[in-house]
Enzyme design. Structure first.
Site, PDB file in Angstrom:
ATOM      1  N   HIS A  71     -11.815   3.469  -3.441  1.00 28.47           N
ATOM      2  CA  HIS A  71     -12.400   4.199  -4.569  1.00 28.47           C
ATOM      3  C   HIS A  71     -13.891   4.338  -4.290  1.00 28.47           C
ATOM      4  O   HIS A  71     -14.608   3.334  -4.235  1.00 28.47           O
ATOM      5  CB  HIS A  71     -12.153   3.437  -5.875  1.00 28.47           C
ATOM      6  CG  HIS A  71     -10.691   3.253  -6.175  1.00 28.47           C
ATOM      7  ND1 HIS A  71      -9.978   4.144  -6.942  1.00 28.47           N
ATOM      8  CD2 HIS A  71      -9.800   2.309  -5.763  1.00 28.47           C
ATOM      9  CE1 HIS A  71      -8.709   3.741  -7.005  1.00 28.47           C
ATOM     10  NE2 HIS A  71      -8.580   2.630  -6.296  1.00 28.47           N
ATOM     11  N   ARG A  73     -15.843   6.371  -6.136  1.00 26.02           N
ATOM     12  CA  ARG A  73     -16.415   6.548  -7.487  1.00 26.02           C
ATOM     13  C   ARG A  73     -17.203   7.845  -7.697  1.00 26.02           C
ATOM     14  O   ARG A  73     -17.662   8.099  -8.813  1.00 26.02           O
ATOM     15  CB  ARG A  73     -17.320   5.367  -7.868  1.00 26.02           C
ATOM     16  CG  ARG A  73     -16.627   4.008  -7.821  1.00 26.02           C
ATOM     17  CD  ARG A  73     -15.503   3.900  -8.816  1.00 26.02           C
ATOM     18  NE  ARG A  73     -14.961   2.552  -8.902  1.00 26.02           N
ATOM     19  CZ  ARG A  73     -13.668   2.285  -9.113  1.00 26.02           C
ATOM     20  NH1 ARG A  73     -12.798   3.286  -9.234  1.00 26.02           N
ATOM     21  NH2 ARG A  73     -13.237   1.057  -9.200  1.00 26.02           N
ATOM     22  N   ASP A 161      -3.217   7.162  -8.579  1.00 23.66           N
ATOM     23  CA  ASP A 161      -3.640   5.751  -8.509  1.00 23.66           C
ATOM     24  C   ASP A 161      -4.578   5.359  -9.652  1.00 23.66           C
ATOM     25  O   ASP A 161      -5.390   6.149 -10.115  1.00 23.66           O
ATOM     26  CB  ASP A 161      -4.312   5.425  -7.173  1.00 23.66           C
ATOM     27  CG  ASP A 161      -4.592   3.932  -7.058  1.00 23.66           C
ATOM     28  OD1 ASP A 161      -3.661   3.147  -7.254  1.00 23.66           O
ATOM     29  OD2 ASP A 161      -5.744   3.550  -6.807  1.00 23.66           O
ATOM     30  N   HIS A 241      -0.862  -0.777  -2.299  1.00 26.28           N
ATOM     31  CA  HIS A 241      -1.184  -2.195  -2.570  1.00 26.28           C
ATOM     32  C   HIS A 241       0.028  -3.009  -3.014  1.00 26.28           C
ATOM     33  O   HIS A 241       0.037  -3.591  -4.099  1.00 26.28           O
ATOM     34  CB  HIS A 241      -2.321  -2.331  -3.586  1.00 26.28           C
ATOM     35  CG  HIS A 241      -2.268  -1.391  -4.774  1.00 26.28           C
ATOM     36  ND1 HIS A 241      -1.135  -1.217  -5.535  1.00 26.28           N
ATOM     37  CD2 HIS A 241      -3.208  -0.578  -5.311  1.00 26.28           C
ATOM     38  CE1 HIS A 241      -1.403  -0.345  -6.499  1.00 26.28           C
ATOM     39  NE2 HIS A 241      -2.641   0.054  -6.379  1.00 26.28           N
ATOM     40  N   ASP A 313      -8.086  -1.134  -0.939  1.00 28.77           N
ATOM     41  CA  ASP A 313      -8.218  -0.866  -2.379  1.00 28.77           C
ATOM     42  C   ASP A 313      -9.625  -1.256  -2.850  1.00 28.77           C
ATOM     43  O   ASP A 313      -9.796  -1.810  -3.947  1.00 28.77           O
ATOM     44  CB  ASP A 313      -7.135  -1.572  -3.207  1.00 28.77           C
ATOM     45  CG  ASP A 313      -7.022  -0.995  -4.620  1.00 28.77           C
ATOM     46  OD1 ASP A 313      -7.683   0.033  -4.908  1.00 28.77           O
ATOM     47  OD2 ASP A 313      -6.279  -1.568  -5.436  1.00 28.77           O
ATOM     48  N   PHE A 331     -10.162  -3.839 -13.746  1.00 30.28           N
ATOM     49  CA  PHE A 331      -9.471  -4.369 -12.570  1.00 30.28           C
ATOM     50  C   PHE A 331     -10.176  -3.928 -11.294  1.00 30.28           C
ATOM     51  O   PHE A 331     -10.689  -2.812 -11.211  1.00 30.28           O
ATOM     52  CB  PHE A 331      -8.040  -3.820 -12.515  1.00 30.28           C
ATOM     53  CG  PHE A 331      -7.135  -4.320 -13.599  1.00 30.28           C
ATOM     54  CD1 PHE A 331      -6.547  -5.570 -13.489  1.00 30.28           C
ATOM     55  CD2 PHE A 331      -6.846  -3.539 -14.715  1.00 30.28           C
ATOM     56  CE1 PHE A 331      -5.680  -6.033 -14.486  1.00 30.28           C
ATOM     57  CE2 PHE A 331      -5.985  -3.988 -15.708  1.00 30.28           C
ATOM     58  CZ  PHE A 331      -5.399  -5.243 -15.596  1.00 30.28           C
TER      59      PHE A 331
HETATM   60 ZN   LIG Z   1      -3.740   1.165  -7.747  1.00 31.12          ZN
HETATM   61 ZN   LIG Z   2      -6.652   1.781  -6.082  1.00 32.15          ZN
END
Ligand SMILES: [Zn+2]
Ligand SMILES: [Zn+2]
Length: 439
Positions: A71, A73, A161, A241, A313, A331
């Site tokens: 990610h 962002r 995701d 993941h 991830d 998370f």
């Molecule tokens: Zn995910």
């Molecule tokens: Zn993810």
């Protein structure tokens, strides 16, 4: 021109594992062999070496590592990470290409957003950025996203995701569409009704901490659904993941049937357990840290080729959002800079997998998921990851290139880690200490 001397070249595509030199010219691999002089073509002996020499004695020279899951962002979450800072962290972690998930603001659900990411990456990224497009508009689980237009703009896969593709019916549509477009569908497997606001894995530890648990079946039920739909549609399915034995069993069964089903495991899931969770939001990620039985199953899968890739991830969160009560924190943890060190420590040095298998999990494995090749051969793009299996170093979150510090691995001491990252023939990152020690 760049000559990489005396490295242990491990290339899973050709089965090479030998001490060799690699000569890079014009962004591509020009020669691979013993005792190369760096003068390019044959018959030019005696000419002065022009260009850079990188002494890789004692180091592994591998095809460029690919991270299938991160990610970055941007757009919208620049307080936590940008394409520039995220890819700088990726380069420090030894990654030459990263696939960024679409849960930005706006969501990457249309070609204009994809183009924005591609353009920003061209201007500011240290490594290759391969965007993943959303499966549904806004990843809301209702209407299909502009998948074909996004493919033209540069996406390499499709995923909602952050959450699963919401319903079986929508997943079937997405798969039908993506099969025709030859795009893999990546799912974050989770059953919303079982997930139900949980914050860590359900079990003795969640009871003890008084935190709401998420049962393992939340993941495995959704993975089972997806595998059945992959059989129905013939689509390429990739489970993101993966953290449970149940989901791994679905993947194994699918592979046995010859379905195009693959999966990835994140380093934190083979390193930490639900038992390790404390009231510290750096231990809060989704899927949550697994039970010992599940972790052991994942390690078996990593060893026996049931698992196709290790993916980080990498999920940066600005301290202002993460430094709150466990229940309220978002998370996710950062992951680029610790991935190689954790894999070496937990899997290779621990005797669970071989070094060539590790390289496969970061190179040909993820490449196969994306339907591309990855090898060290003449004419190939010079994307290379150089790492040490022995170099002792300490990861310090305060020194990361990422804008965020949310990691449970701060101050962890590693044996082995990335030493240099080469993208298109350019050394985009090189470990300082190593450069000094070898100069
Ligand atoms: Zn995910
Ligand atoms: Zn993810």
């Amino acid at each position: 021109m760049l000559l990489i001397k005396n490295g242990r070249v491990i290339d899973p595509a050709s089965g090479t594992d030998a001490t060799l030199d690699v000569l890079v010219d014009g962004g591509k691999i020009a020669r691979v062999g013993a005792n190369l002089s760096g003068t390019g073509g044959a018959g030019s002996s005696g000419a002065e070496t022009r260009g850079e020499m990188l002494d890789a004695a004692g180091l592994v020279v591998a095809p460029g590592f690919i991270d299938l899951h991160c990610h970055l962002r941007e757009p919208g979450g620049e307080i936590s990470e940008t394409i520039e800072t995220g890819t700088r962290a990726a380069a420090r972690g030894g990654f030459t290409a990263v696939c960024c998930m679409p849960n930005t603001q706006p969501v990457n659900d249309r070609a204009s957003v994809t183009r924005g990411i591609v353009e920003r990456a061209a201007a500011a990224a240290s490594v290759r950025v391969w965007p993943i497009g959303a499966a549904s508009m806004g990843s809301k689980g209702e209407a299909l996203a502009e998948i074909a237009a996004m493919k033209d703009a540069g996406i390499v896969a499709v995923s909602d995701d952050g959450k699963p593709v919401a319903t079986a019916r929508l997943m079937r549509q997405v798969m039908d569409y993506c099969r025709a477009l030859e795009l893999p569908v990546i799912d974050h497997c989770e059953d919303a009704s079982l997930f139900a606001g949980g914050v860590m894995r359900e079990g003795p530890r969640s009871m003890k901490l008084g935190l709401k648990g998420i049962p393992a079946e939340s993941e495995s039920i959704c993975a089972g659904r997806d595998v059945e739909l992959a059989a129905l549609t013939g689509a390429t399915l990739h489970i993101a993941h993966m953290s449970t034995r149940g989901a791994l069993q679905s993947v194994r069964a699918a592979k046995k049937q010859g379905l195009r089903v693959t999966c990835e495991v994140a380093p934190h899931h083979f390193t930490l357990l639900d038992e390790d969770v404390r009231y510290d939001s750096n231990y809060k990620m989704n899927p949550p840290l697994a039970s010992r039985e599940d972790r052991d199953a994942l390690v078996e899968g990593l060893a026996d080729a049931s698992v196709d890739a290790i993916a980080t991830d990498h999920a940066p969160h600005h301290p202002a959002s993460k430094d709150v009560e466990f229940d309220r924190a978002p998370f996710g943890i950062t992951g680029f800079e610790t991935a190689i060190g954790l894999t070496l420590g937990e899997l290779v040095h621990a005797g669970k997998i071989s070094l060539p298998r590790m390289v496969e999990l970061f190179t040909t494995g993820p490449a196969r998921v994306l339907g591309i090749s990855r090898k060290i051969a003449v004419g190939e793009p010079a994307d290379l990851t150089i790492f040490s299996t022995e170099h002792a170093w300490t990861f310090r979150a305060a020194e990361t290139a990422s804008k965020s510090r949310n990691t449970p691995f701060d101050e962890r001491v590693f044996r082995g880690g990335p030493m240099a990252t080469i993208v298109g023939g350019q050394v985009v990152w090189r470990r300082e200490a190593a450069a000094k020690a070898r100069s």
